[in-house]
Design a protein around this motif. Structure first.
Motif, PDB file in Angstrom:
ATOM      1  N   VAL A  55      25.841  41.217  29.272  1.00 52.02           N
ATOM      2  CA  VAL A  55      26.820  40.300  29.876  1.00 52.02           C
ATOM      3  C   VAL A  55      27.937  40.012  28.867  1.00 52.02           C
ATOM      4  N   LEU A  56      27.572  39.645  27.652  1.00 51.85           N
ATOM      5  CA  LEU A  56      28.578  39.258  26.655  1.00 51.85           C
ATOM      6  C   LEU A  56      29.506  40.429  26.329  1.00 51.85           C
ATOM      7  N   ARG A  57      28.916  41.628  26.184  1.00 47.29           N
ATOM      8  CA  ARG A  57      29.743  42.788  25.840  1.00 47.29           C
ATOM      9  C   ARG A  57      30.779  43.076  26.919  1.00 47.29           C
ATOM     10  N   ASN A  58      30.335  43.064  28.176  1.00 48.57           N
ATOM     11  CA  ASN A  58      31.255  43.437  29.246  1.00 48.57           C
ATOM     12  C   ASN A  58      32.272  42.345  29.562  1.00 48.57           C
ATOM     13  N   GLN A  59      31.873  41.096  29.321  1.00 52.05           N
ATOM     14  CA  GLN A  59      32.828  39.991  29.437  1.00 52.05           C
ATOM     15  C   GLN A  59      33.938  40.176  28.405  1.00 52.05           C
ATOM     16  N   ARG A  60      33.478  40.457  27.171  1.00 54.08           N
ATOM     17  CA  ARG A  60      34.429  40.621  26.065  1.00 54.08           C
ATOM     18  C   ARG A  60      35.384  41.775  26.354  1.00 54.08           C
ATOM     19  N   GLU A  61      34.862  42.840  26.944  1.00 51.26           N
ATOM     20  CA  GLU A  61      35.690  44.027  27.165  1.00 51.26           C
ATOM     21  C   GLU A  61      36.442  43.967  28.485  1.00 51.26           C
ATOM     22  N   GLY A  62      36.321  42.823  29.189  1.00 49.47           N
ATOM     23  CA  GLY A  62      37.165  42.588  30.367  1.00 49.47           C
ATOM     24  C   GLY A  62      36.706  43.249  31.649  1.00 49.47           C
ATOM     25  N   ARG A  63      35.457  43.748  31.685  1.00 51.58           N
ATOM     26  CA  ARG A  63      34.996  44.396  32.926  1.00 51.58           C
ATOM     27  C   ARG A  63      34.132  43.479  33.782  1.00 51.58           C
ATOM     28  N   LEU A  64      33.770  42.294  33.253  1.00 50.39           N
ATOM     29  CA  LEU A  64      32.851  41.420  33.983  1.00 50.39           C
ATOM     30  C   LEU A  64      33.395  39.998  33.947  1.00 50.39           C
ATOM     31  N   GLN A  65      33.588  39.424  35.145  1.00 52.82           N
ATOM     32  CA  GLN A  65      34.035  38.026  35.156  1.00 52.82           C
ATOM     33  C   GLN A  65      33.253  37.214  36.171  1.00 52.82           C
ATOM     34  N   PHE A  66      33.297  35.907  35.983  1.00 53.93           N
ATOM     35  CA  PHE A  66      32.532  34.992  36.835  1.00 53.93           C
ATOM     36  C   PHE A  66      33.483  34.011  37.502  1.00 53.93           C
ATOM     37  N   THR A  67      33.192  33.690  38.765  1.00 53.72           N
ATOM     38  CA  THR A  67      34.086  32.797  39.498  1.00 53.72           C
ATOM     39  C   THR A  67      33.335  32.061  40.604  1.00 53.72           C
ATOM     40  N   VAL A  68      33.923  30.970  41.086  1.00 54.09           N
ATOM     41  CA  VAL A  68      33.413  30.332  42.301  1.00 54.09           C
ATOM     42  C   VAL A  68      34.366  30.634  43.458  1.00 54.09           C
ATOM     43  N   ASP A  69      35.412  31.412  43.180  1.00 52.89           N
ATOM     44  CA  ASP A  69      36.454  31.677  44.176  1.00 52.89           C
ATOM     45  C   ASP A  69      36.064  32.890  45.045  1.00 52.89           C
ATOM     46  N   ALA A  70      35.480  32.582  46.213  1.00 54.49           N
ATOM     47  CA  ALA A  70      35.000  33.661  47.085  1.00 54.49           C
ATOM     48  C   ALA A  70      36.167  34.475  47.648  1.00 54.49           C
ATOM     49  N   VAL A  71      37.280  33.808  47.914  1.00 48.89           N
ATOM     50  CA  VAL A  71      38.420  34.520  48.516  1.00 48.89           C
ATOM     51  C   VAL A  71      38.902  35.602  47.553  1.00 48.89           C
ATOM     52  N   ASP A  72      39.102  35.223  46.317  1.00 51.09           N
ATOM     53  CA  ASP A  72      39.580  36.183  45.325  1.00 51.09           C
ATOM     54  C   ASP A  72      38.564  37.318  45.167  1.00 51.09           C
ATOM     55  N   ALA A  73      37.270  36.957  45.168  1.00 50.91           N
ATOM     56  CA  ALA A  73      36.223  37.968  44.984  1.00 50.91           C
ATOM     57  C   ALA A  73      36.242  38.976  46.134  1.00 50.91           C
ATOM     58  N   VAL A  74      36.524  38.511  47.350  1.00 47.41           N
ATOM     59  CA  VAL A  74      36.537  39.434  48.498  1.00 47.41           C
ATOM     60  C   VAL A  74      37.802  40.284  48.474  1.00 47.41           C
ATOM     61  N   THR A  75      38.944  39.649  48.303  1.00 42.02           N
ATOM     62  CA  THR A  75      40.190  40.418  48.409  1.00 42.02           C
ATOM     63  C   THR A  75      40.321  41.439  47.283  1.00 42.02           C
ATOM     64  N   SER A  76      39.763  41.129  46.122  1.00 44.02           N
ATOM     65  CA  SER A  76      39.978  42.032  44.981  1.00 44.02           C
ATOM     66  C   SER A  76      38.975  43.193  44.929  1.00 44.02           C
TER      67      SER A  76
END
Ligand SMILES: NC(=O)c1ccc[n+]([C@@H]2O[C@H](COP(=O)([O-])OP(=O)(O)OC[C@H]3O[C@@H](n4cnc5c(N)ncnc54)[C@H](O)[C@@H]3O)[C@@H](O)[C@H]2O)c1
Length: 452
Positions: A55-76
Motif C-alpha cells: 500500500v505505502l509503495r504504490n501510494q508513494r508512486e501515485g498508483r493507489l489512492q483512497f477516497t470517500v468520493d464515489a462519484v469521482d471513483a465511478v467517473t474516473s
C-alpha cells in the motif's frame, strides 16, 4: 487501466493494493471516513502480512489512492470492483444492502461504458440484481449508457491474502453470453497474474456465483467431517491425529484441510454456509449436508469449555484461565465468529477470569469486549499462564508450537492444558506431568474427570 474498488476491507484493500502493484491506477473508495483518512496517512486498518508495504509503495508512486468520493471513483474508472461486505441477515441469507448501494452509486455517476465486477461473495442471481439496479438508476436519469456486470469471486485466505491474490490457483469470471467486452477487459486486469499460465476460467454469472459458495462449503464440510471423526475417535479410544495421517496419505483425500480442531470461524465459512443453505431452502431444497456441517461446527466450538469444565469437576467459578490465541486462525487479527469468543463467553458465565494472549488480536478483542474485570491481557504467552489454573489454546499461532513444557507446568497453578489445535505430543505431555486434553486423541479419554 483505471480501476476503482468499492470497499477497503480485507478483500477490497488487498485487491486495490495488488492491482496497483502491477501498474494499474487504482482508486479505493469507502464510506468509512475514518478508515479512508487513516489509509491516506498510511495507516492500514487490518493486520495482513505484506499488505502495508505494498500500500505505502504504490501510494508513494501515485498508483493507489483512497477516497470517500464515489462519484469521482465511478467517473474516473474503466473497471469498477464491488468488494463490500455481505453479512448474514437475520434469517441467514446474505444481506445485499451494501452491494446494491454501490450499484446505485455506480448508476448515479456513470458517464461512459463501465465494467462492474462483483467480487463480494453474493448469492446466485445477484449480478442480475446489480445490473437491474444500475439500469433503473440510469433510466431515472434518462440516460442510456452501455455497461456490463460480471462476477469475479475472491478466494483469498486472510493471513495469506497477498500471496493468494498474486499467485491465485484460479481466477473465475462469470458473464452473460454475447457480452464481448467482458473477457478482454478482465484479461487485461488480470494478465500480470497469469504470466506463468492462464488461470482464468470463464463461465456464466450464476455458475461463478455458486462456485464461490461451493468452494467454501466444501472446505467447511471437510473441517466438520474431521471434527465429527475426532469426536468418534475420542469415544472409541483412537487418536484422530493418527487417523488423519492414515486417510490424508490417500491421494483421493489428501492432507489439506483435514485438521481436527475447535471449529471453523472467520468472516466467510459460517456466513457463506448459512447463505447457501438459505438459498437452497428458498428454492425448496433442504440441503441436509450443509445443515449438518453447521450443527457440527456450533457444537465443536463448545468442546474446549466442556473439556475444561470436566477437568475441574464442573466448577470454574473464581478460576483464572489462560487463553492462547484469540483470532479465528493464525496470521490475522480477525475474530469474527472465532471459537475463542464462544470460550470467553462460557468462561465468564461460569464466573472465571480469562487471561488472554494473542500476537496481534488483542486490540480487536478490546474493541469487541471493552474493559471488563474478568478479561486480562498478557504481553506474552508465558505471562498469560503465570499463576493461571489452566491453559486453553484456541489458535495455532506458530509461536505456540514449541514450548518449554517444564516451564509451562511450573507456571500453571494446576497442570491442565486444553489444546483446541492438537499442537503437542500427548506422550511428552504425560511425561511432563501435564493433564493434556486435546481434540479426538486417546489421551483425553485416559483422564476422564481430569483430576485437577
Ligand atoms: N475476508 C475474506 O477472507 C474474504 C475472502 C473472500 C471473499 N470475501 C468476501 O468479500 C466481501 C468483502 O469482505 P471483507 O472481509 O473485505 O469485508 P469487510 O467488512 O472487511 O470490508 C467491507 C468494507 O466495505 C465498506 N463499505 C460498505 N458499504 C460501502 C459503500 N457503499 N461504498 C464503499 N464502501 C463500502 C465498509 O465500510 C468496509 O470497509 C464479502 O462478501 C466477503 O464474503 C471475503
Amino acid at each position: 487501466m483505471r480501476i476503482s474498488v468499492f470497499g477497503t476491507g480485507y478483500v477490497g484493500l488487498v485487491t486495490g493494493a495488488c492491482l496497483s502493484d502491477v501498474g494499474h491506477h487504482v482508486t479505493c473508495v469507502d464510506v468509512d471516513t475514518a478508515k479512508v483518512d487513516g489509509l491516506k496517512n498510511g495507516i492500514i486498518p487490518i493486520y495482513e502480512p505484506g499488505l502495508e508495504e505494498i500500500v505505502l509503495r504504490n501510494q508513494r508512486e501515485g498508483r493507489l489512492q483512497f477516497t470517500v468520493d464515489a462519484v469521482d471513483a465511478v467517473t474516473s474508472a474503466d473497471v469498477i470492483f464491488i468488494a463490500v461486505g455481505t453479512p448474514s441477515g437475520e434469517d441467514g441469507s446474505a444481506d445485499l444492502r451494501y452491494v446494491l448501494a454501490v450499484a446505485s452509486s455506480v448508476g448515479e455517476a456513470m458517464n461512459s461504458y463501465k465494467l462492474v465486477v462483483d467480487k463480494s461473495t453474493v448469492p446466485v442471481g445477484t449480478a442480475d440484481k446489480v445490473r437491474q439496479t444500475i439500469s433503473d438508476v440510469l433510466a431515472s436519469r434518462n440516460e442510456k449508457i452501455d455497461f456490463d456486470v460480471c462476477s469475479n469471486p475472491e478466494f483469498l485466505k486472510e493471513g495469506a491474502a497477498i500471496e493468494d491474490f498474486v499467485r491465485p490457483a484460479r481466477i473465475v469470471v462469470g458473464s452473460e453470453p454475447g457480452r464481448d467486452r467482458v473477457e478482454p477487459l478482465m484479461r487485461e486486469v488480470y494478465g500480470p497474474f497469469c504470466r506463468n499460465h492462464d488461470k482464468m476460467i470463464f463461465m456464466s454469472t450464476r455458475s461463478a456465483e455458486l462456485t464461490k459458495y461451493a468452494a467454501n462449503a466444501m472446505l467447511a464440510t471437510k473441517i466438520s467431517f474431521m471434527n465429527e471423526m475426532a469426536n468418534i475417535a475420542e469415544r472409541v479410544g483412537a487418536d484422530i491425529e493418527h487417523v488423519r495421517l492414515g486417510i490424508g496419505s490417500d491421494p483421493r483425500i489428501g492432507y489439506h484441510f483435514i485438521y481436527p480442531g475447535c471449529g471453523y470461524g472467520g468472516s466467510c465459512f459460517p456466513k457463506d454456509v448459512r447463505a447457501l443453505t438459505s438459498t437452497a431452502s428458498e428454492l425448496g431444497y433442504r440441503a441436509p449436508i450443509l445443515t449438518a456441517v453447521q450443527a457440527v461446527n456450533e457444537a465443536q466450538k463448545e468442546v474446549l469449555f466442556r473439556k475444561l469444565e470436566n477437568a475441574f469437576d464442573g466448577d470454574l467459578a473464581g478460576r483464572k484461565i489462560a487463553v492462547w490465541g484469540l483470532a479465528f486462525k493464525p496470521n490475522t487479527d480477525d475474530m469474527r465468529e472465532a471459537p475463542s469468543r464462544v470460550l470467553l463467553d462460557a468462561l465468564w458465565n461460569a464466573g472465571a477470569t480469562a487471561i488472554v494472549y494473542d500476537p496481534v488480536a488483542s486490540a480487536e478483542c478490546q474493541r469487541i469486549f471493552g474493559d471488563r474485570d474478568d478479561l486480562i491481557y498478557a504481553n506474552d504467552r508465558m505471562a498469560a499462564v503465570e499463576g493461571a489454573d489452566a491453559l486453553v489454546i484456541c489458535t495455532e499461532w506458530k509461536e505456540f508450537r514449541v514450548v518449554d513444557l517444564d516451564a509451562l507446568k511450573n507456571a500453571l497453578k494446576t497442570p491442565v492444558l486444553v489444546d483446541g489445535r492438537n499442537l503437542y505430543d500427548p506422550e511428552a505431555m504425560r511425561q511432563t506431568g501435564l493433564l493434556y486434553f486435546a481434540i479426538g486423541r486417546g489421551d483425553s479419554l485416559a483422564n476422564p474427570g481430569g483430576g485437577a
